[in-house]
Design a protein around this motif. Structure first.
Motif, PDB file in Angstrom:
ATOM      1  N   GLN A  82      72.992  82.751  46.790  1.00  0.00           N
ATOM      2  CA  GLN A  82      73.817  81.542  46.745  1.00  0.00           C
ATOM      3  C   GLN A  82      73.115  80.398  46.026  1.00  0.00           C
ATOM      4  O   GLN A  82      73.771  79.545  45.417  1.00  0.00           O
ATOM      5  N   ARG A  83      71.788  80.370  46.088  1.00  0.00           N
ATOM      6  CA  ARG A  83      71.036  79.307  45.433  1.00  0.00           C
ATOM      7  C   ARG A  83      71.217  79.396  43.915  1.00  0.00           C
ATOM      8  O   ARG A  83      71.395  78.370  43.240  1.00  0.00           O
ATOM      9  N   LEU A  84      71.191  80.593  43.362  1.00  0.00           N
ATOM     10  CA  LEU A  84      71.386  80.773  41.931  1.00  0.00           C
ATOM     11  C   LEU A  84      72.815  80.419  41.521  1.00  0.00           C
ATOM     12  O   LEU A  84      73.044  79.823  40.462  1.00  0.00           O
ATOM     13  N   VAL A  85      73.773  80.796  42.353  1.00  0.00           N
ATOM     14  CA  VAL A  85      75.168  80.423  42.087  1.00  0.00           C
ATOM     15  C   VAL A  85      75.320  78.912  42.118  1.00  0.00           C
ATOM     16  O   VAL A  85      75.959  78.312  41.243  1.00  0.00           O
ATOM     17  N   GLN A  86      74.716  78.276  43.120  1.00  0.00           N
ATOM     18  CA  GLN A  86      74.839  76.829  43.254  1.00  0.00           C
ATOM     19  C   GLN A  86      74.214  76.093  42.070  1.00  0.00           C
ATOM     20  O   GLN A  86      74.763  75.092  41.590  1.00  0.00           O
ATOM     21  N   ASP A  87      73.083  76.566  41.584  1.00  0.00           N
ATOM     22  CA  ASP A  87      72.459  75.949  40.404  1.00  0.00           C
ATOM     23  C   ASP A  87      73.443  75.941  39.235  1.00  0.00           C
ATOM     24  O   ASP A  87      73.612  74.923  38.545  1.00  0.00           O
ATOM     25  N   THR A  88      74.090  77.083  39.014  1.00  0.00           N
ATOM     26  CA  THR A  88      75.017  77.205  37.885  1.00  0.00           C
ATOM     27  C   THR A  88      76.251  76.334  38.091  1.00  0.00           C
ATOM     28  O   THR A  88      76.713  75.663  37.155  1.00  0.00           O
ATOM     29  N   VAL A  89      76.771  76.337  39.307  1.00  0.00           N
ATOM     30  CA  VAL A  89      77.946  75.514  39.620  1.00  0.00           C
ATOM     31  C   VAL A  89      77.639  74.035  39.413  1.00  0.00           C
ATOM     32  O   VAL A  89      78.465  73.280  38.879  1.00  0.00           O
ATOM     33  N   GLN A  90      76.451  73.601  39.816  1.00  0.00           N
ATOM     34  CA  GLN A  90      76.085  72.195  39.640  1.00  0.00           C
ATOM     35  C   GLN A  90      76.015  71.806  38.172  1.00  0.00           C
ATOM     36  O   GLN A  90      76.479  70.729  37.784  1.00  0.00           O
ATOM     37  N   ILE A  91      75.429  72.672  37.357  1.00  0.00           N
ATOM     38  CA  ILE A  91      75.347  72.381  35.923  1.00  0.00           C
ATOM     39  C   ILE A  91      76.746  72.318  35.320  1.00  0.00           C
ATOM     40  O   ILE A  91      77.078  71.398  34.568  1.00  0.00           O
ATOM     41  N   LEU A  92      77.595  73.284  35.658  1.00  0.00           N
ATOM     42  CA  LEU A  92      78.961  73.290  35.148  1.00  0.00           C
ATOM     43  C   LEU A  92      79.730  72.051  35.604  1.00  0.00           C
ATOM     44  O   LEU A  92      80.494  71.456  34.828  1.00  0.00           O
ATOM     45  N   SER A  93      79.528  71.660  36.851  1.00  0.00           N
ATOM     46  CA  SER A  93      80.211  70.477  37.374  1.00  0.00           C
ATOM     47  C   SER A  93      79.797  69.229  36.609  1.00  0.00           C
ATOM     48  O   SER A  93      80.627  68.367  36.288  1.00  0.00           O
ATOM     49  N   GLN A  94      78.499  69.123  36.316  1.00  0.00           N
ATOM     50  CA  GLN A  94      78.003  67.980  35.556  1.00  0.00           C
ATOM     51  C   GLN A  94      78.580  67.974  34.140  1.00  0.00           C
ATOM     52  O   GLN A  94      78.976  66.922  33.620  1.00  0.00           O
ATOM     53  N   VAL A  95      78.652  69.149  33.530  1.00  0.00           N
ATOM     54  CA  VAL A  95      79.214  69.250  32.183  1.00  0.00           C
ATOM     55  C   VAL A  95      80.684  68.853  32.192  1.00  0.00           C
ATOM     56  O   VAL A  95      81.152  68.105  31.316  1.00  0.00           O
ATOM     57  N   ARG A  96      81.438  69.327  33.182  1.00  0.00           N
ATOM     58  CA  ARG A  96      82.853  68.959  33.296  1.00  0.00           C
ATOM     59  C   ARG A  96      82.995  67.438  33.455  1.00  0.00           C
ATOM     60  O   ARG A  96      83.880  66.819  32.851  1.00  0.00           O
ATOM     61  N   PHE A  97      82.144  66.852  34.275  1.00  0.00           N
ATOM     62  CA  PHE A  97      82.205  65.405  34.485  1.00  0.00           C
ATOM     63  C   PHE A  97      81.938  64.656  33.184  1.00  0.00           C
ATOM     64  O   PHE A  97      82.655  63.704  32.836  1.00  0.00           O
ATOM     65  N   LEU A  98      80.907  65.084  32.453  1.00  0.00           N
ATOM     66  CA  LEU A  98      80.579  64.428  31.190  1.00  0.00           C
ATOM     67  C   LEU A  98      81.723  64.559  30.195  1.00  0.00           C
ATOM     68  O   LEU A  98      82.032  63.625  29.446  1.00  0.00           O
ATOM     69  N   GLN A  99      82.364  65.726  30.202  1.00  0.00           N
ATOM     70  CA  GLN A  99      83.485  65.937  29.303  1.00  0.00           C
ATOM     71  C   GLN A  99      84.673  65.044  29.650  1.00  0.00           C
ATOM     72  O   GLN A  99      85.270  64.407  28.797  1.00  0.00           O
ATOM     73  N   SER A 100      85.016  65.002  30.929  1.00  0.00           N
ATOM     74  CA  SER A 100      86.170  64.208  31.351  1.00  0.00           C
ATOM     75  C   SER A 100      85.943  62.715  31.147  1.00  0.00           C
ATOM     76  O   SER A 100      86.860  61.979  30.800  1.00  0.00           O
ATOM     77  N   SER A 101      84.702  62.265  31.341  1.00  0.00           N
ATOM     78  CA  SER A 101      84.406  60.839  31.205  1.00  0.00           C
ATOM     79  C   SER A 101      84.271  60.408  29.751  1.00  0.00           C
ATOM     80  O   SER A 101      84.326  59.217  29.439  1.00  0.00           O
ATOM     81  N   SER A 102      84.098  61.375  28.841  1.00  0.00           N
ATOM     82  CA  SER A 102      83.942  61.043  27.428  1.00  0.00           C
ATOM     83  C   SER A 102      85.257  60.687  26.766  1.00  0.00           C
ATOM     84  O   SER A 102      85.278  60.052  25.709  1.00  0.00           O
ATOM     85  N   GLY A 103      86.358  61.106  27.376  1.00  0.00           N
ATOM     86  CA  GLY A 103      87.665  60.877  26.781  1.00  0.00           C
ATOM     87  C   GLY A 103      88.011  61.869  25.689  1.00  0.00           C
ATOM     88  O   GLY A 103      89.092  61.823  25.109  1.00  0.00           O
ATOM     89  N   LYS A 104      87.084  62.785  25.382  1.00  0.00           N
ATOM     90  CA  LYS A 104      87.312  63.811  24.363  1.00  0.00           C
ATOM     91  C   LYS A 104      86.906  65.163  24.921  1.00  0.00           C
ATOM     92  O   LYS A 104      86.030  65.851  24.397  1.00  0.00           O
ATOM     93  N   ALA A 105      87.538  65.528  26.015  1.00  0.00           N
ATOM     94  CA  ALA A 105      87.165  66.752  26.722  1.00  0.00           C
ATOM     95  C   ALA A 105      87.327  67.978  25.827  1.00  0.00           C
ATOM     96  O   ALA A 105      88.327  68.136  25.121  1.00  0.00           O
TER      97      ALA A 105
END
Length: 290
Positions: A82-105
Protein backbone atom coordinates in the motif's frame (compact mmCIF):
# COMPACT_ATOMS: atom_id res chain seq x y z
CA UNK A 1 18.54 19.18 -26.01
CA UNK A 2 16.04 19.37 -23.16
CA UNK A 3 17.65 18.23 -19.91
CA UNK A 4 15.80 17.12 -16.78
CA UNK A 5 15.68 18.85 -13.42
CA UNK A 6 16.22 16.83 -10.25
CA UNK A 7 13.19 17.45 -8.07
CA UNK A 8 11.93 16.23 -4.72
CA UNK A 9 8.49 14.99 -3.73
CA UNK A 10 7.66 14.54 -0.05
CA UNK A 11 5.42 11.52 0.56
CA UNK A 12 2.79 11.43 3.31
CA UNK A 13 5.19 9.60 5.65
CA UNK A 14 7.80 12.35 5.02
CA UNK A 15 9.97 10.14 2.81
CA UNK A 16 11.67 12.44 0.30
CA UNK A 17 11.41 10.97 -3.17
CA UNK A 18 14.00 12.19 -5.66
CA UNK A 19 13.43 12.10 -9.38
CA UNK A 20 13.77 13.73 -12.78
CA UNK A 21 11.30 16.09 -14.38
CA UNK A 22 11.34 17.05 -18.06
CA UNK A 23 9.39 20.13 -19.13
CA UNK A 24 8.88 21.04 -22.80
CA UNK A 25 9.87 24.47 -23.99
CA UNK A 26 6.47 25.05 -25.61
CA UNK A 27 3.95 26.82 -23.39
CA UNK A 28 1.13 24.42 -24.29
CA UNK A 29 1.89 20.81 -23.47
CA UNK A 30 0.22 17.88 -25.20
CA UNK A 31 0.07 15.67 -22.12
CA UNK A 32 1.70 14.73 -18.83
CA UNK A 33 3.46 11.42 -18.21
CA UNK A 34 3.94 10.04 -14.70
CA UNK A 35 6.48 7.24 -15.02
CA UNK A 36 7.29 4.16 -12.92
CA UNK A 37 10.53 2.20 -13.46
CA UNK A 38 11.50 -1.44 -13.03
CA UNK A 39 12.73 -3.27 -9.96
CA UNK A 40 16.45 -2.71 -10.65
CA UNK A 41 16.44 0.39 -12.83
CA UNK A 42 15.76 4.08 -12.15
CA UNK A 43 14.93 7.24 -14.07
CA UNK A 44 18.45 7.76 -15.49
CA UNK A 45 18.11 4.58 -17.57
CA UNK A 46 15.39 6.24 -19.61
CA UNK A 47 16.78 9.72 -20.23
CA UNK A 48 16.93 9.30 -24.03
CA UNK A 49 13.28 8.30 -24.45
CA UNK A 50 12.10 10.90 -21.94
CA UNK A 51 14.02 13.60 -23.79
CA UNK A 52 12.50 12.50 -27.10
CA UNK A 53 8.98 12.53 -25.63
CA UNK A 54 9.57 15.90 -24.00
CA UNK A 55 10.76 17.34 -27.31
CA UNK A 56 7.48 16.06 -28.76
CA UNK A 57 5.56 18.20 -26.26
CA UNK A 58 5.05 16.03 -23.18
CA UNK A 59 5.88 16.92 -19.60
CA UNK A 60 7.37 14.03 -17.65
CA UNK A 61 7.42 13.37 -13.92
CA UNK A 62 9.74 10.45 -13.21
CA UNK A 63 10.40 9.97 -9.50
CA UNK A 64 12.55 7.02 -8.50
CA UNK A 65 10.78 4.46 -6.34
CA UNK A 66 11.55 4.79 -2.63
CA UNK A 67 14.77 2.95 -1.82
CA UNK A 68 15.85 3.00 -5.49
CA UNK A 69 17.94 5.15 -7.82
CA UNK A 70 18.55 8.57 -6.31
CA UNK A 71 16.75 7.55 -3.11
CA UNK A 72 19.44 6.26 -0.74
CA UNK A 73 17.31 5.98 2.39
CA UNK A 74 15.83 2.54 3.20
CA UNK A 75 17.53 1.00 0.19
CA UNK A 76 15.52 -1.79 -1.44
CA UNK A 77 12.83 -1.66 1.23
CA UNK A 78 9.17 -0.78 1.58
CA UNK A 79 6.83 -1.23 4.52
CA UNK A 80 4.04 -2.79 2.46
CA UNK A 81 2.46 -2.71 -1.00
CA UNK A 82 0.00 0.00 0.00
CA UNK A 83 2.92 2.35 0.64
CA UNK A 84 4.08 2.04 -2.98
CA UNK A 85 0.53 2.56 -4.24
CA UNK A 86 0.13 5.60 -2.01
CA UNK A 87 3.38 7.16 -3.27
CA UNK A 88 2.11 6.88 -6.85
CA UNK A 89 -1.37 8.15 -5.99
CA UNK A 90 0.11 11.18 -4.23
CA UNK A 91 2.27 12.09 -7.22
CA UNK A 92 -0.68 11.68 -9.60
CA UNK A 93 -2.89 13.76 -7.31
CA UNK A 94 -0.32 16.55 -7.26
CA UNK A 95 -0.01 16.44 -11.05
CA UNK A 96 -3.80 16.60 -11.44
CA UNK A 97 -3.91 19.58 -9.08
CA UNK A 98 -1.19 21.41 -10.99
CA UNK A 99 -3.00 20.73 -14.24
CA UNK A 100 -6.39 21.91 -13.00
CA UNK A 101 -4.94 25.05 -11.41
CA UNK A 102 -3.00 25.97 -14.56
CA UNK A 103 -6.17 26.56 -16.55
CA UNK A 104 -4.70 24.48 -19.39
CA UNK A 105 -5.30 20.96 -18.18
CA UNK A 106 -3.66 18.24 -20.28
CA UNK A 107 -4.33 14.48 -20.23
CA UNK A 108 -2.35 12.49 -17.66
CA UNK A 109 -0.86 9.15 -18.70
CA UNK A 110 0.53 6.66 -16.19
CA UNK A 111 3.52 5.00 -17.88
CA UNK A 112 5.36 2.01 -16.43
CA UNK A 113 8.23 -0.16 -17.52
CA UNK A 114 8.90 -3.76 -16.48
CA UNK A 115 8.25 -4.31 -12.74
CA UNK A 116 6.54 -0.93 -12.46
CA UNK A 117 3.65 -2.17 -14.61
CA UNK A 118 2.17 -4.29 -11.82
CA UNK A 119 2.11 -1.24 -9.56
CA UNK A 120 0.62 0.88 -12.36
CA UNK A 121 -2.16 -1.64 -13.02
CA UNK A 122 -3.17 -1.63 -9.37
CA UNK A 123 -3.11 2.16 -9.15
CA UNK A 124 -5.15 2.46 -12.36
CA UNK A 125 -8.00 0.48 -10.82
CA UNK A 126 -7.90 2.11 -7.39
CA UNK A 127 -7.80 5.69 -8.67
CA UNK A 128 -9.05 5.74 -12.26
CA UNK A 129 -10.00 9.39 -11.79
CA UNK A 130 -6.33 10.36 -11.71
CA UNK A 131 -5.31 9.03 -15.13
CA UNK A 132 -6.51 9.28 -18.73
CA UNK A 133 -4.44 6.44 -20.14
CA UNK A 134 -2.12 3.60 -19.17
CA UNK A 135 1.13 2.77 -21.00
CA UNK A 136 2.73 -0.57 -20.11
CA UNK A 137 6.15 -1.03 -21.70
CA UNK A 138 7.54 -4.58 -21.56
CA UNK A 139 5.32 -4.99 -18.47
CA UNK A 140 6.38 -7.22 -15.58
CA UNK A 141 2.87 -8.38 -14.77
CA UNK A 142 3.63 -11.89 -16.01
CA UNK A 143 7.30 -12.69 -15.46
CA UNK A 144 9.48 -15.60 -16.53
CA UNK A 145 11.79 -15.04 -13.57
CA UNK A 146 9.77 -16.31 -10.61
CA UNK A 147 10.58 -17.82 -7.20
CA UNK A 148 10.83 -21.60 -7.05
CA UNK A 149 8.85 -23.63 -4.46
CA UNK A 150 11.70 -23.57 -1.94
CA UNK A 151 12.04 -19.79 -2.23
CA UNK A 152 8.29 -19.42 -1.76
CA UNK A 153 8.53 -21.57 1.36
CA UNK A 154 11.38 -19.42 2.68
CA UNK A 155 9.38 -16.24 2.09
CA UNK A 156 6.33 -17.66 3.86
CA UNK A 157 8.48 -18.69 6.81
CA UNK A 158 10.15 -15.28 7.00
CA UNK A 159 6.70 -13.66 6.96
CA UNK A 160 5.47 -15.83 9.84
CA UNK A 161 8.60 -15.17 11.87
CA UNK A 162 8.48 -11.44 11.24
CA UNK A 163 11.86 -11.42 9.49
CA UNK A 164 11.31 -8.37 7.32
CA UNK A 165 14.71 -6.69 6.95
CA UNK A 166 16.75 -9.66 5.70
CA UNK A 167 18.20 -8.78 2.29
CA UNK A 168 17.77 -10.95 -0.78
CA UNK A 169 19.56 -10.61 -4.13
CA UNK A 170 17.42 -9.65 -7.12
CA UNK A 171 17.73 -12.59 -9.58
CA UNK A 172 18.63 -10.36 -12.54
CA UNK A 173 22.40 -10.13 -12.17
CA UNK A 174 23.20 -10.80 -15.84
CA UNK A 175 22.94 -7.57 -17.90
CA UNK A 176 22.33 -9.71 -20.99
CA UNK A 177 18.82 -10.28 -19.67
CA UNK A 178 18.11 -6.61 -20.32
CA UNK A 179 19.92 -5.99 -23.60
CA UNK A 180 22.12 -7.57 -26.24
CA UNK A 181 24.16 -4.39 -26.67
CA UNK A 182 27.62 -4.71 -25.09
CA UNK A 183 27.85 -1.01 -24.32
CA UNK A 184 24.54 -0.94 -22.46
CA UNK A 185 25.43 -4.18 -20.70
CA UNK A 186 28.54 -2.44 -19.40
CA UNK A 187 26.43 0.54 -18.33
CA UNK A 188 24.11 -1.72 -16.32
CA UNK A 189 27.00 -3.69 -14.83
CA UNK A 190 28.70 -0.57 -13.46
CA UNK A 191 25.65 1.57 -12.66
CA UNK A 192 26.14 2.79 -9.06
CA UNK A 193 22.43 3.58 -8.66
CA UNK A 194 21.07 0.22 -9.84
CA UNK A 195 19.33 -1.86 -7.18
CA UNK A 196 20.74 -5.34 -6.55
CA UNK A 197 19.10 -6.36 -3.27
CA UNK A 198 15.67 -5.98 -1.70
CA UNK A 199 14.31 -6.77 1.74
CA UNK A 200 11.89 -9.53 2.64
CA UNK A 201 9.36 -6.77 3.29
CA UNK A 202 9.70 -5.63 -0.33
CA UNK A 203 9.31 -9.22 -1.57
CA UNK A 204 6.09 -9.56 0.42
CA UNK A 205 4.82 -6.32 -1.11
CA UNK A 206 5.83 -7.63 -4.53
CA UNK A 207 3.94 -10.87 -3.96
CA UNK A 208 0.75 -9.01 -3.12
CA UNK A 209 1.13 -6.71 -6.13
CA UNK A 210 1.53 -9.80 -8.34
CA UNK A 211 -1.75 -11.18 -7.02
CA UNK A 212 -3.60 -7.90 -7.33
CA UNK A 213 -2.28 -7.06 -10.80
CA UNK A 214 -3.53 -10.42 -12.07
CA UNK A 215 -6.98 -9.76 -10.62
CA UNK A 216 -7.56 -6.21 -11.85
CA UNK A 217 -7.36 -6.68 -15.64
CA UNK A 218 -11.13 -6.67 -16.05
CA UNK A 219 -11.37 -3.41 -14.07
CA UNK A 220 -9.09 -1.32 -16.33
CA UNK A 221 -11.27 0.86 -18.53
CA UNK A 222 -8.95 3.66 -19.68
CA UNK A 223 -7.02 3.45 -23.00
CA UNK A 224 -4.09 1.03 -22.75
CA UNK A 225 -0.87 0.87 -24.77
CA UNK A 226 1.65 -1.95 -24.56
CA UNK A 227 5.06 -2.66 -26.09
CA UNK A 228 6.68 -6.11 -25.96
CA UNK A 229 10.22 -7.28 -26.71
CA UNK A 230 10.11 -10.44 -28.82
CA UNK A 231 13.31 -11.89 -27.31
CA UNK A 232 12.41 -10.99 -23.72
CA UNK A 233 13.98 -13.38 -21.19
CA UNK A 234 12.38 -11.65 -18.19
CA UNK A 235 8.74 -11.26 -19.28
CA UNK A 236 6.36 -14.04 -20.37
CA UNK A 237 4.96 -12.36 -23.48
CA UNK A 238 2.28 -14.97 -24.18
CA UNK A 239 0.90 -14.76 -20.64
CA UNK A 240 1.04 -10.97 -20.90
CA UNK A 241 -1.01 -11.02 -24.09
CA UNK A 242 -3.61 -13.21 -22.37
CA UNK A 243 -3.73 -10.70 -19.50
CA UNK A 244 -4.17 -7.83 -21.98
CA UNK A 245 -7.05 -9.68 -23.63
CA UNK A 246 -8.80 -9.61 -20.26
CA UNK A 247 -8.44 -5.84 -19.92
CA UNK A 248 -11.89 -4.27 -20.23
CA UNK A 249 -10.84 -1.16 -22.14
CA UNK A 250 -12.06 -0.96 -25.73
CA UNK A 251 -9.02 1.20 -26.57
CA UNK A 252 -6.10 -1.22 -26.52
CA UNK A 253 -2.98 -1.36 -28.66
CA UNK A 254 -0.01 -3.71 -28.39
CA UNK A 255 3.14 -3.57 -30.51
CA UNK A 256 5.79 -6.29 -30.45
CA UNK A 257 9.40 -5.91 -31.62
CA UNK A 258 10.51 -9.44 -32.60
CA UNK A 259 14.29 -8.98 -32.39
CA UNK A 260 14.36 -6.87 -29.21
CA UNK A 261 15.38 -7.88 -25.72
CA UNK A 262 13.71 -6.71 -22.54
CA UNK A 263 14.69 -3.05 -22.12
CA UNK A 264 13.53 -1.39 -25.34
CA UNK A 265 15.36 1.76 -24.23
CA UNK A 266 18.64 0.03 -25.10
CA UNK A 267 17.62 -1.18 -28.56
CA UNK A 268 19.31 0.24 -31.70
CA UNK A 269 15.86 1.26 -33.04
CA UNK A 270 14.94 3.08 -29.82
CA UNK A 271 13.94 6.29 -31.61
CA UNK A 272 11.39 4.44 -33.74
CA UNK A 273 10.10 2.52 -30.72
CA UNK A 274 9.58 5.81 -28.87
CA UNK A 275 7.99 7.32 -31.98
CA UNK A 276 5.48 4.45 -32.05
CA UNK A 277 4.58 5.26 -28.46
CA UNK A 278 4.39 8.98 -29.23
CA UNK A 279 1.95 8.24 -32.07
CA UNK A 280 -0.39 6.54 -29.58
CA UNK A 281 0.02 9.37 -27.11
CA UNK A 282 -0.86 11.92 -29.79
CA UNK A 283 -4.05 10.02 -30.65
CA UNK A 284 -5.10 9.70 -27.02
CA UNK A 285 -4.25 13.24 -25.99
CA UNK A 286 -5.92 14.86 -28.98
CA UNK A 287 -8.99 12.61 -29.18
CA UNK A 288 -11.18 14.98 -27.18
CA UNK A 289 -12.69 11.97 -25.40
CA UNK A 290 -10.67 12.36 -22.21
Amino acid sequence: MIEPFIQEFVASDNYRLQGRVWSPEAEDIKGVLVVLHGIQSHSAWYEASCRQLCESGYQIYFFDRRGSGLNREQRGDTLHWQRLVQDTVQILSQVRFLQSSSGKAAPVILQAMSWGAKLAAVVATRRPDLIDGLALLYPGIKARVRPNPFQKLQLNLADKLGVRQKRVAIPLSDPALFTGDAGWQNFIRHDPLALHEVTVSFLLANRELDRLADQVAEQIECPVFCQLAGQDQIIDNRATEVWLDRVRSVEKRCISYPAARHTLEFEPQREQIVADYADWLAEICSSGEI
